[in-house]
Design a protein around this motif. Structure first.
Motif, PDB file in Angstrom:
ATOM      1  N   UNK A   1       0.871  -1.176   0.000  1.00 21.29           N
ATOM      2  CA  UNK A   1       0.000   0.000   0.000  1.00 21.29           C
ATOM      3  C   UNK A   1       0.910   1.229   0.000  1.00 21.29           C
ATOM      4  N   UNK A   2       0.320   2.423  -0.216  1.00 21.29           N
ATOM      5  CA  UNK A   2       1.141   3.642  -0.250  1.00 21.29           C
ATOM      6  C   UNK A   2       1.940   3.780   1.029  1.00 21.29           C
ATOM      7  N   UNK A   3       1.272   3.519   2.135  1.00 25.58           N
ATOM      8  CA  UNK A   3       1.938   3.673   3.427  1.00 25.58           C
ATOM      9  C   UNK A   3       1.712   2.408   4.237  1.00 25.58           C
ATOM     10  N   UNK A   4       2.503   1.401   3.996  1.00 25.82           N
ATOM     11  CA  UNK A   4       2.381   0.190   4.799  1.00 25.82           C
ATOM     12  C   UNK A   4       2.068  -1.030   3.970  1.00 25.82           C
ATOM     13  N   UNK A   5       1.364  -1.950   4.596  1.00 29.51           N
ATOM     14  CA  UNK A   5       1.125  -3.240   3.952  1.00 29.51           C
ATOM     15  C   UNK A   5      -0.301  -3.700   4.196  1.00 29.51           C
ATOM     16  N   UNK A   6      -0.813  -4.414   3.218  1.00 27.77           N
ATOM     17  CA  UNK A   6      -2.158  -4.938   3.318  1.00 27.77           C
ATOM     18  C   UNK A   6      -2.070  -6.457   3.112  1.00 27.77           C
ATOM     19  N   UNK A   7      -2.433  -7.205   4.126  1.00 25.44           N
ATOM     20  CA  UNK A   7      -2.445  -8.668   3.984  1.00 25.44           C
ATOM     21  C   UNK A   7      -3.893  -9.081   3.778  1.00 25.44           C
ATOM     22  N   UNK A   8      -4.158  -9.757   2.656  1.00 29.03           N
ATOM     23  CA  UNK A   8      -5.535 -10.107   2.324  1.00 29.03           C
ATOM     24  C   UNK A   8      -5.693 -11.626   2.294  1.00 29.03           C
TER      25      UNK A   8
END
Ligand SMILES: Nc1ncnc2c1ncn2[C@@H]1O[C@H](COP(=O)(O)OP(=O)(O)OP(=O)(O)O)[C@@H](O)[C@H]1O
Ligand SMILES: [Mg+2]
Length: 405
Positions: A389-396
């Protein structure tokens, strides 16, 4: 001649359409004769000069999807001649595949060789025979159709190859996990007993009167032995038999459990965990502890990656039927863990799911969290992906519902 199935060919939007032919001929009577000959089977557009043909092609390319399927052009034309049209078509990547048939009264060998050498697909001498002209246009269109089909198949093949490479990579990971699992399972199993004794004895000693330094030492022994126990558990779960019993499990309960477990570490780093779980989540089929392993590892990673004062968002919601890929057509639950940490450098993305891959200091991480999470999710028939993500992480994470909703 055009076969029925070719005539019914669909255009890019899926609606059936007739093949398009562009005829460029300055002699009006010849132009009319050609249009008459072809109109029964094709949508024929005609132009009387090279310039008009250029404009026609420019407009078709601009409109996108309106390009002719075959161009039939006289060689001798006012303004720009047939060779210029040929170059216009073959020099444009959006038109390059369109066959160009050259038509000329000067059916000399030189002209023929010149035209074919510059990329013409066929050559028709004037005066032409109507049946021959139709047959050659049909052949050119057939070649165009085959070329398109080939391009589509190539694309499909490339996609299949990419999928295969991914499957191979996963199979290698799984094989590695299985090998590690088998190797360490025995060791972990044997370690469990002495570790249990160390824990029990340290705990017993702590209940007695002891000088402070001894108490500190014992507390440290307890903490580290506890870490060893959880490591052996992780290693044992990597080697868990694929056929372990599955039962419907509640995502809400698992979320509550892992959030509670992660709270102390979050509070220590002043990280706020914000949970949004829908009330109507279907249950999912899972082996005991798999949901907690999967969600817990993602949440722990997110908390550990978060800067002080940041938020970690954990959301769980009903997910509609999937269109393609894993779990296609099945409804399920989507769980997303979002953090505002540093994210993951592209160069490392491929390696994160490898067992024992960690960027944390020795003693801070085993590098088993994500491989355990993926193992658990895949046992449930679901999928797990990390998205930058723009600022960080997305775990799906996606898990199929246990029962049809
Ligand atoms: N949310 C995240 N933000 C940034 N990096 C992450 C995140 N989650 C995982 N990583 C990276 O992926 C690596 C592997 O993660 P994994 O959970 O498998 O092991 P670990 O966290 O290092 O150790 P363990 O989970 O066993 O304590 C981490 O070391 C870290 O570099
Ligand atoms: Mg981890």
């Amino acid at each position: 001649m055009i076969r029925g199935d070719e005539r019914a060919r669909a255009d890019d939007e899926g609606a059936p359409r007739r093949p398009r032919v562009l005829v460029v001929e300055d002699d009006e009577s010849v132009r009319r004769a050609i249009v008459r000959l072809l109109s029964e089977e094709y949508d024929v557009a005609s132009e009387s000069s090279g310039l008009d043909a250029f404009e026609h092609l420019d407009a078709a390319v601009r409109a996108g999807g309106a390009e002719p399927d075959v161009v039939l052009t006289d060689v001798m034309l006012p303004g720009r001649d047939g060779f210029a049209i040929l170059e216009r078509v073959k020099g444009d990547p959006r038109l390059r595949g369109v066959p160009v048939l050259m038509l000329t009264a000067r059916a000399s060998l030189d002209d023929l060789v010149d035209g074919l050498g510059r990329g013409a697909d066929d050559y028709i001498g004037k005066p032409f025979n109507g049946a021959e002209l139709r047959a050659r246009v049909a052949a050119a269109y057939r070649a165009r159709t085959l070329q398109r089909e080939l391009a589509q198949r190539t694309l499909a093949l490339e996609a299949a190859l990419a999928e295969l490479a991914e499957a191979q990579q996963r199979a290698t990971e799984r094989a590695k996990l299985a090998a590690i699992g088998t190797m360490v399972a025995g060791l972990a199993h044997e370690l469990n007993n002495p570790l249990g004794i160390v824990l029990a004895q340290a705990d017993r000693a702590l209940r007695t009167e002891l000088p402070p330094r001894a108490r500190d030492a014992l507390a440290s022994i307890l903490r580290q032995a506890g870490r060893c126990v959880s490591l052996t558990r992780s290693l044992l779960s990597l080697s868990r038999d694929e056929g372990s019993a599955m039962a419907p499990a509640s995502v809400q309960v698992a979320v509550e459990c892992v959030v509670e477990a992660a709270r102390p570490q979050a509070e220590e780093g002043r990280v706020e965990i914000v949970v949004r779980a829908a009330d109507d989540l279907p249950r999912v089929l899972a082996c005991e502890g798999d949901l907690e392993t999967a969600i817990g590892n993602l949440l722990r990673n997110a908390v550990q990656a978060s800067p002080t004062g940041a938020q970690v968002q954990l959301s769980a919601q009903r997910s509609p039927a999937r269109g393609a890929g894993v779990g296609a057509g099945t409804a399920g639950v989507e769980i997303v863990v979002r953090d505002r940490g540093p994210g993951i450098p592209a160069a490392l993305r491929e390696r994160l799911f490898e067992p024992f891959f960690t960027t944390k200091e020795p003693g801070k991480g085993t590098g088993l969290g994500l491989s355990l999470a993926r193992c658990a999710v895949e046992r449930c028939g679901g999928s797990l992906a990390l998205e930058p993500a723009d600022d960080g992480l997305l775990a799906r994470m996606w898990l199929p519902a246990a029962e049809a909703s």
